[in-house]
Design an enzyme around this catalytic site. Sequence first.
Site, short mmCIF file in Angstrom:
data_model
loop_
_atom_site.label_atom_id
_atom_site.label_comp_id
_atom_site.label_asym_id
_atom_site.label_seq_id
_atom_site.Cartn_x
_atom_site.Cartn_y
_atom_site.Cartn_z
N SER A 140 0.82 -1.21 0.00
CA SER A 140 0.00 0.00 0.00
C SER A 140 0.86 1.27 0.00
O SER A 140 0.40 2.34 -0.40
CB SER A 140 -0.92 0.00 1.23
N GLY A 347 -20.60 -28.88 7.14
CA GLY A 347 -20.01 -29.72 8.17
C GLY A 347 -18.71 -30.35 7.69
O GLY A 347 -17.89 -29.69 7.04
N GLU A 371 -5.77 -5.30 -4.18
CA GLU A 371 -6.15 -3.94 -4.55
C GLU A 371 -6.56 -3.09 -3.34
O GLU A 371 -7.52 -2.34 -3.37
CB GLU A 371 -7.26 -3.95 -5.61
N THR A 373 -6.02 -3.58 1.11
CA THR A 373 -6.58 -4.40 2.19
C THR A 373 -7.83 -3.74 2.78
O THR A 373 -8.12 -2.57 2.52
CB THR A 373 -5.54 -4.57 3.31
#
Length: 388
Positions: A140, A347, A371, A373
């Site tokens: 980022s 399950g 693209e 977080t």
Amino acid sequence: MDIAKSDLTQSQREETCVLIRETVKDFAAHYIKPNIRAWDEKQYFPKDVFHKLGDLGLMGMLVPERFGGSGLGYMEYVTAIIELSKVDPSVGLSMAAHNSLCTNHICMFGSEEQKQSYLPGLASGQLVGAWGLTEPNTGSDAGNMQTVAVRDGDDWIINGSKNFITNGKSGDVTVLITRTGEPGDKHGATAFIVTQGTPGYTSGRKEDKLGMRASETVELLFQDCRVPDKQRLGDVGDGFVQSLKVLDGGRISIAALGVGTALGAYEAALAYSKERKQFGKAICDFQAIAFKLADMYTDVQASTLLTFHAAALKDAGEKVTLPSAVAKYHSSETAVRVANEAVQIFGGYGFVKDYPVEKFYRDSKLCTIGEGTSEIQKMVISKEILKD
């Protein structure tokens, strides 16, 4: 089937979305569903499938018709991504990276010559596109990227590496973001179009991933890679600003990916809950299961509306920084919650690969990372809503 349209009325756009949904559903049943298990286990990237998607007009959905595209908008595009991702999110992810990142970057910021050179091949699916921003030490924090381009006469010399690049190994065309100024400078990055086979440009290892395994994720390496200045996208220093605009639309893609992943898991769990019998009745008749299904359905509906709302604003030419982040955040978190509950409803069978929800569970997590977080989406959202 040719789905290209132009100057569509609202009614025609709705009809087109229905046509796209049915076309993709039929395509996925024939070419994707029978191969899901094998592709996932082998991490096989089915490039031929993307060529076939191009034949349907789905690899150039956002490309104007004069460049060989379908000339459609985000509403239609989101419809296709959702329908693909209901069957195999891996295919939806790779198609999204091709359309909204690589191809759309060239659409938005390429010169007429660049558009004429690359868009027809990308739109037809004969060329597969990749987009290179992320680096090993800058996710980022893209402003501090270490992949550097230095001017050398009429060329640029690129050195550095990128990682987590979707379609990076098999991609024919890569839009690459490099640093051409000082670290942290918002006007210190520049984008280039780099083609497969360019000397000094190689792909590294393919990541062995938790999910989305049929979507190729690799490292890109650049060592004295010489790229002509005519391959530069826009002005020197505009690369980071371009990327933010591209990502606004890209987040709508990932929102659609999340919706499709959640919807696939929900529909599988709903069908199973009606078939599975315990204590003499279908498990959907137990309130514990029925309430899970109600929550899953509600979450999927909310994410769907948020995603199409962002798509509609994008098509209208509105700024979508906030709505795209909201849609991406909600849809990606929904995908994880719904896939988790789907496994619970199955399950023990939900924990084995013979049933589809195990894969949806693994695939869903990428939606909260790719693209931007979920934490980055909350930063974007909070910044936008706290503006004066």
